[in-house]
Design a protein around this motif. Structure first.
Motif, PDB file in Angstrom:
ATOM      1  N   UNK A   1     -27.338  48.822  60.729  1.00 43.37           N
ATOM      2  CA  UNK A   1     -26.790  50.100  60.261  1.00 43.37           C
ATOM      3  C   UNK A   1     -26.218  49.925  58.858  1.00 43.37           C
ATOM      4  N   UNK A   2     -25.488  48.823  58.643  1.00 43.92           N
ATOM      5  CA  UNK A   2     -24.878  48.561  57.340  1.00 43.92           C
ATOM      6  C   UNK A   2     -25.943  48.361  56.264  1.00 43.92           C
ATOM      7  N   UNK A   3     -26.991  47.602  56.589  1.00 41.02           N
ATOM      8  CA  UNK A   3     -28.080  47.392  55.622  1.00 41.02           C
ATOM      9  C   UNK A   3     -28.745  48.705  55.235  1.00 41.02           C
TER      10      UNK A   3
ATOM     11  N   UNK B   1     -11.883  54.045  61.205  1.00 43.53           N
ATOM     12  CA  UNK B   1     -12.829  54.030  60.100  1.00 43.53           C
ATOM     13  C   UNK B   1     -12.295  54.915  58.988  1.00 43.53           C
ATOM     14  N   UNK B   2     -12.242  54.346  57.783  1.00 43.14           N
ATOM     15  CA  UNK B   2     -11.700  55.038  56.611  1.00 43.14           C
ATOM     16  C   UNK B   2     -12.651  54.836  55.437  1.00 43.14           C
TER      17      UNK B   2
ATOM     18  N   UNK C   1     -21.557  36.438  67.009  1.00 41.18           N
ATOM     19  CA  UNK C   1     -22.133  37.748  66.789  1.00 41.18           C
ATOM     20  C   UNK C   1     -20.992  38.753  66.790  1.00 41.18           C
ATOM     21  N   UNK C   2     -21.020  39.667  65.854  1.00 39.72           N
ATOM     22  CA  UNK C   2     -19.946  40.661  65.729  1.00 39.72           C
ATOM     23  C   UNK C   2     -20.484  42.062  65.962  1.00 39.72           C
ATOM     24  N   UNK C   3     -19.578  42.929  66.349  1.00 45.99           N
ATOM     25  CA  UNK C   3     -19.935  44.325  66.579  1.00 45.99           C
ATOM     26  C   UNK C   3     -18.836  45.218  66.025  1.00 45.99           C
ATOM     27  N   UNK C   4     -19.226  46.416  65.670  1.00 50.50           N
ATOM     28  CA  UNK C   4     -18.272  47.448  65.282  1.00 50.50           C
ATOM     29  C   UNK C   4     -18.578  48.653  66.160  1.00 50.50           C
ATOM     30  N   UNK C   5     -17.621  49.007  67.010  1.00 49.45           N
ATOM     31  CA  UNK C   5     -17.834  50.052  68.004  1.00 49.45           C
ATOM     32  C   UNK C   5     -17.047  51.309  67.634  1.00 49.45           C
ATOM     33  N   UNK C   6     -17.763  52.400  67.367  1.00 48.33           N
ATOM     34  CA  UNK C   6     -17.125  53.689  67.100  1.00 48.33           C
ATOM     35  C   UNK C   6     -16.870  54.353  68.449  1.00 48.33           C
TER      36      UNK C   6
ATOM     37  N   UNK D   1     -21.911  54.605  56.869  1.00 52.70           N
ATOM     38  CA  UNK D   1     -21.221  54.376  58.143  1.00 52.70           C
ATOM     39  C   UNK D   1     -20.052  55.341  58.289  1.00 52.70           C
ATOM     40  N   UNK D   2     -19.335  55.526  57.200  1.00 55.39           N
ATOM     41  CA  UNK D   2     -18.207  56.446  57.204  1.00 55.39           C
ATOM     42  C   UNK D   2     -18.671  57.871  57.488  1.00 55.39           C
ATOM     43  N   UNK D   3     -19.783  58.266  56.876  1.00 52.57           N
ATOM     44  CA  UNK D   3     -20.306  59.628  57.078  1.00 52.57           C
ATOM     45  C   UNK D   3     -20.789  59.860  58.507  1.00 52.57           C
ATOM     46  N   UNK D   4     -21.158  58.791  59.213  1.00 56.71           N
ATOM     47  CA  UNK D   4     -21.590  58.946  60.605  1.00 56.71           C
ATOM     48  C   UNK D   4     -20.506  59.608  61.454  1.00 56.71           C
TER      49      UNK D   4
END
Length: 196
Positions: A83-85, A139-140, A64-69, A92-95
């Protein structure tokens, strides 16, 4: 070691895992529909592994993977898939549009169990530099081929994960870090505690 069932329906993940571990761990990929609970990344991985061992009735590994801002205190975290779906990479970038801090961490957790009666063990990886000090990505705007969902927006060492050559990415990624811990645990006779 007996072959281990790797529960995933993602053919790209199978290719990447095989590229990282080679022949050291015989894996048999199987796509299973295993429900995911809500919780921490660790709780989700453990639960998914427990459910998979009941179906397979043998050794199982799940990922299981995560992306943490960091600006959002870890969100979207383990819910990145949803979130990606819903939002796509641009969303995601705009968040993070209103935040100065664009840093993020990619996290991968593998859960392994030898069978239905055994508690899953966790092996977690985060992107790290040569000195094993956490090196955050950022994030870019999307760059590179979108083979793995959010990798085009996660930049590390000047390139997004999607832009990196497979060999380079497979020697530093969050997945690599987690699998390295799993391999070490297996080769050292399973006698030491797990390094999450």
């Amino acid at each position: 070691m007996k072959p281990c069932t790797f529960v995933t329906g993602n053919p790209n993940k199978i290719i990447e895992v095989n590229a990282i571990i080679g022949n050291s761990i015989p894996i048999q990929p199987v796509a299973l529909d295993v429900p995911e609970i809500q919780g921490t990344l660790e709780e989700i991985a453990r639960d998914k592994c427990r459910r998979a061992t009941l179906i397979v009735n043998g050794p199982v590994i799940v990922e299981d993977s995560a992306l943490e801002f960091n600006a959002m205190k870890g969100l979207p975290g383990p819910y990145i898939k949803y979130f990606l779906e819903s939002l796509g990479n641009d969303g995601l970038n705009r968040m993070l549009y209103g935040y100065e801090d664009k840093s993020a961490e990619a996290v991968c957790t593998f859960a392994f169990s030898t069978g239905p009666t055994m508690e899953p063990l966790l092996f977690q990886g985060r992107l790290k530099d040569v000195l094993l000090i956490v090196s955050k990505g950022k994030i870019v705007p999307a760059r590179g081929s979108p083979v793995f969902g959010w990798e085009p927006i996660f930049e590390h060492e000047g390139a997004t994960l999607a832009e990196m050559a497979h060999d380079k990415k497979n020697k530093l990624s969050h997945r690599y870090q987690a699998l390295l811990k799993f391999q070490s645990w297996l080769t050292e006779g399973n006698n030491r505690s797990v390094l999450i």
